[in-house]
Design a protein around this motif. Structure first.
Motif, PDB file in Angstrom:
ATOM      1  N   THR A  31      -0.346  -2.085  -5.454  1.00 24.31           N
ATOM      2  CA  THR A  31      -1.278  -1.262  -4.685  1.00 24.31           C
ATOM      3  C   THR A  31      -1.222   0.149  -5.229  1.00 24.31           C
ATOM      4  O   THR A  31      -0.127   0.649  -5.518  1.00 24.31           O
ATOM      5  CB  THR A  31      -0.904  -1.244  -3.183  1.00 24.31           C
ATOM      6  OG1 THR A  31      -1.015  -2.558  -2.636  1.00 24.31           O
ATOM      7  CG2 THR A  31      -1.821  -0.309  -2.407  1.00 24.31           C
ATOM      8  N   LEU A  33      -2.687   4.075  -4.291  1.00 20.21           N
ATOM      9  CA  LEU A  33      -3.309   4.892  -3.255  1.00 20.21           C
ATOM     10  C   LEU A  33      -3.549   6.291  -3.804  1.00 20.21           C
ATOM     11  O   LEU A  33      -2.778   6.779  -4.628  1.00 20.21           O
ATOM     12  CB  LEU A  33      -2.397   4.998  -2.022  1.00 20.21           C
ATOM     13  CG  LEU A  33      -1.892   3.686  -1.410  1.00 20.21           C
ATOM     14  CD1 LEU A  33      -0.855   3.982  -0.332  1.00 20.21           C
ATOM     15  CD2 LEU A  33      -3.054   2.890  -0.834  1.00 20.21           C
ATOM     16  N   ALA A  48      -7.742   3.391  -1.227  1.00 23.86           N
ATOM     17  CA  ALA A  48      -6.696   2.399  -1.437  1.00 23.86           C
ATOM     18  C   ALA A  48      -7.237   1.321  -2.366  1.00 23.86           C
ATOM     19  O   ALA A  48      -8.371   0.857  -2.208  1.00 23.86           O
ATOM     20  CB  ALA A  48      -6.264   1.787  -0.113  1.00 23.86           C
ATOM     21  N   TYR A  50      -6.296  -2.467  -4.284  1.00 24.37           N
ATOM     22  CA  TYR A  50      -5.403  -3.602  -4.108  1.00 24.37           C
ATOM     23  C   TYR A  50      -5.425  -4.618  -5.239  1.00 24.37           C
ATOM     24  O   TYR A  50      -4.562  -5.503  -5.274  1.00 24.37           O
ATOM     25  CB  TYR A  50      -5.743  -4.328  -2.802  1.00 24.37           C
ATOM     26  CG  TYR A  50      -5.583  -3.467  -1.583  1.00 24.37           C
ATOM     27  CD1 TYR A  50      -6.686  -2.902  -0.951  1.00 24.37           C
ATOM     28  CD2 TYR A  50      -4.320  -3.199  -1.052  1.00 24.37           C
ATOM     29  CE1 TYR A  50      -6.529  -2.109   0.181  1.00 24.37           C
ATOM     30  CE2 TYR A  50      -4.162  -2.414   0.071  1.00 24.37           C
ATOM     31  CZ  TYR A  50      -5.284  -1.872   0.680  1.00 24.37           C
ATOM     32  OH  TYR A  50      -5.130  -1.083   1.795  1.00 24.37           O
ATOM     33  N   TRP A  92       2.693   1.147  -4.862  1.00 24.33           N
ATOM     34  CA  TRP A  92       3.562   0.272  -4.070  1.00 24.33           C
ATOM     35  C   TRP A  92       3.748  -1.017  -4.822  1.00 24.33           C
ATOM     36  O   TRP A  92       2.799  -1.592  -5.364  1.00 24.33           O
ATOM     37  CB  TRP A  92       2.935   0.014  -2.701  1.00 24.33           C
ATOM     38  CG  TRP A  92       3.717  -0.949  -1.854  1.00 24.33           C
ATOM     39  CD1 TRP A  92       4.853  -0.687  -1.150  1.00 24.33           C
ATOM     40  CD2 TRP A  92       3.417  -2.336  -1.633  1.00 24.33           C
ATOM     41  NE1 TRP A  92       5.283  -1.823  -0.498  1.00 24.33           N
ATOM     42  CE2 TRP A  92       4.423  -2.843  -0.771  1.00 24.33           C
ATOM     43  CE3 TRP A  92       2.411  -3.190  -2.069  1.00 24.33           C
ATOM     44  CZ2 TRP A  92       4.439  -4.170  -0.349  1.00 24.33           C
ATOM     45  CZ3 TRP A  92       2.417  -4.508  -1.650  1.00 24.33           C
ATOM     46  CH2 TRP A  92       3.430  -4.984  -0.803  1.00 24.33           C
ATOM     47  N   LEU A  99       6.783   3.568  -0.880  1.00 20.87           N
ATOM     48  CA  LEU A  99       5.785   4.091  -1.793  1.00 20.87           C
ATOM     49  C   LEU A  99       6.450   5.030  -2.790  1.00 20.87           C
ATOM     50  O   LEU A  99       7.410   5.732  -2.457  1.00 20.87           O
ATOM     51  CB  LEU A  99       4.719   4.882  -1.030  1.00 20.87           C
ATOM     52  CG  LEU A  99       3.632   4.130  -0.279  1.00 20.87           C
ATOM     53  CD1 LEU A  99       2.714   5.128   0.418  1.00 20.87           C
ATOM     54  CD2 LEU A  99       2.837   3.234  -1.198  1.00 20.87           C
TER      55      LEU A  99
ATOM     56  N   TYR B  35       9.638  12.518   4.272  1.00 20.61           N
ATOM     57  CA  TYR B  35       9.598  13.061   2.918  1.00 20.61           C
ATOM     58  C   TYR B  35       9.924  14.547   2.965  1.00 20.61           C
ATOM     59  O   TYR B  35       9.596  15.238   3.917  1.00 20.61           O
ATOM     60  CB  TYR B  35       8.206  12.906   2.304  1.00 20.61           C
ATOM     61  CG  TYR B  35       7.777  11.467   2.085  1.00 20.61           C
ATOM     62  CD1 TYR B  35       7.163  10.749   3.102  1.00 20.61           C
ATOM     63  CD2 TYR B  35       7.970  10.840   0.859  1.00 20.61           C
ATOM     64  CE1 TYR B  35       6.764   9.433   2.907  1.00 20.61           C
ATOM     65  CE2 TYR B  35       7.569   9.528   0.647  1.00 20.61           C
ATOM     66  CZ  TYR B  35       6.966   8.832   1.681  1.00 20.61           C
ATOM     67  OH  TYR B  35       6.560   7.538   1.487  1.00 20.61           O
ATOM     68  N   ASN B 100       1.677  -1.025   3.392  1.00 30.17           N
ATOM     69  CA  ASN B 100       1.912  -0.026   2.366  1.00 30.17           C
ATOM     70  C   ASN B 100       1.016   1.199   2.507  1.00 30.17           C
ATOM     71  O   ASN B 100       1.066   2.096   1.684  1.00 30.17           O
ATOM     72  CB  ASN B 100       1.741  -0.653   0.987  1.00 30.17           C
ATOM     73  CG  ASN B 100       0.469  -1.480   0.894  1.00 30.17           C
ATOM     74  OD1 ASN B 100      -0.488  -1.221   1.620  1.00 30.17           O
ATOM     75  ND2 ASN B 100       0.461  -2.464   0.030  1.00 30.17           N
ATOM     76  N   ILE B 101       0.195   1.256   3.540  1.00 29.70           N
ATOM     77  CA  ILE B 101      -0.647   2.430   3.778  1.00 29.70           C
ATOM     78  C   ILE B 101       0.083   3.367   4.730  1.00 29.70           C
ATOM     79  O   ILE B 101       0.468   2.956   5.824  1.00 29.70           O
ATOM     80  CB  ILE B 101      -1.995   2.033   4.398  1.00 29.70           C
ATOM     81  CG1 ILE B 101      -2.733   1.043   3.501  1.00 29.70           C
ATOM     82  CG2 ILE B 101      -2.834   3.269   4.661  1.00 29.70           C
ATOM     83  CD1 ILE B 101      -3.150   1.622   2.175  1.00 29.70           C
ATOM     84  N   GLN B 102       0.276   4.605   4.309  1.00 30.66           N
ATOM     85  CA  GLN B 102       0.974   5.568   5.157  1.00 30.66           C
ATOM     86  C   GLN B 102       0.022   6.657   5.627  1.00 30.66           C
ATOM     87  O   GLN B 102      -0.804   7.153   4.859  1.00 30.66           O
ATOM     88  CB  GLN B 102       2.144   6.186   4.396  1.00 30.66           C
ATOM     89  CG  GLN B 102       3.244   5.173   4.116  1.00 30.66           C
ATOM     90  CD  GLN B 102       4.497   5.807   3.556  1.00 30.66           C
ATOM     91  OE1 GLN B 102       4.491   6.965   3.155  1.00 30.66           O
ATOM     92  NE2 GLN B 102       5.574   5.035   3.519  1.00 30.66           N
TER      93      GLN B 102
END
Lengths: 111, 113
Positions: A31, A33, A48, A50, A92, A99, B35, B100-102
């Motif tokens: 992935t 981003l 995003a 994929y 990712w 990440l 972070y 996995n999306i933050q």
């Protein structure tokens, strides 16, 4: 650990110009981003990706997931002053791994 | 839906003190990551919590610690502050899918004098 190389580090462009930036890695990611951070704020998710080869747009922004899975690109067309900020890529791998972020590209737009 | 909320937004401390930062994730998100951001260094991963358990940890000294509560709210603590700890501390929460999306909060700006 894994690292992402993001380039360029910074760029100054004229309003109306197109912008390109990229992110490369020695490792494969599943992935990719892209985030933008305005001054004094947290990063905001832009796009995003994929699948390897995937091309996705969000308004004037277009991002691509490289076919090798080791890189990604972000293009901004017809830049405007509000595009100013820091753009981060993030990759990712799999499972519960965190990440991995690039160090960012700082974009300045000259009116 | 409310976003990720971090408090306080700004903090000034002196060397040797300790500090606690707070993060409330998006409702329904069980994963919270922290972070450290300093100029030129990008986002350095501190740790991730999921359902009150630390799931991942970055390369920071033991002075940096965290925890997560049953309502998914998280706190980060830094003890014996050093000048180099001055930074923007960002919290991000993730849904279970896609995990996995933050989504980031606005951060806490810590200045150590």
């Amino acid at each position: 650990g894994q690292q992402l190389n993001q380039s360029p580090q910074s760029m100054f462009i004229q309003e109306g110009e197109d912008v390109s930036m990229n992110c490369t890695s020695s490792s494969i990611f599943n992935t990719w981003l892209w985030y933008k951070q305005d001054p004094g704020e947290g990063p905001v998710l832009l796009i995003a990706l994929y699948k390897a080869g995937e091309l996705t747009s969000n308004g004037r922004l277009t991002a691509q997931f490289g076919i090798t899975r080791k890189d990604s690109f972000l293009n901004i067309s017809a830049s405007i002053p509000s595009d100013v900020g820091i753009y981060f890529c993030a990759g990712w791998n799999s499972g519960n791994t965190p990440l991995v972020f690039g160090k960012g590209t700082r974009l300045s737009v000259i009116a | 839906k409310a976003g990720v909320t971090q408090t306080p937004r700004y903090l000034i401390k002196t060397r040797g003190q300790q500090v606690t930062l707070s993060c409330s994730p998006i409702s329904g998100h069980r994963s919270v990551s922290w972070y450290q951001q300093t100029p030129g260094q990008g986002l350095q991963f501190l740790f991730e919590y999921f359902s009150e358990t630390q799931r991942n940890k970055g390369n920071f000294p033991g002075r940096f610690s965290g925890r997560q509560f049953s309502n998914s709210r998280s706190e980060m603590n830094v003890s014996t502050l050093e000048l180099g700890d001055s930074a923007l501390y960002l919290c991000a929460s993730s849904p279970d899918r896609p995990k996995n999306i933050q989504y980031f909060g606005a951060g806490t700006r810590l200045s150590v004098l």
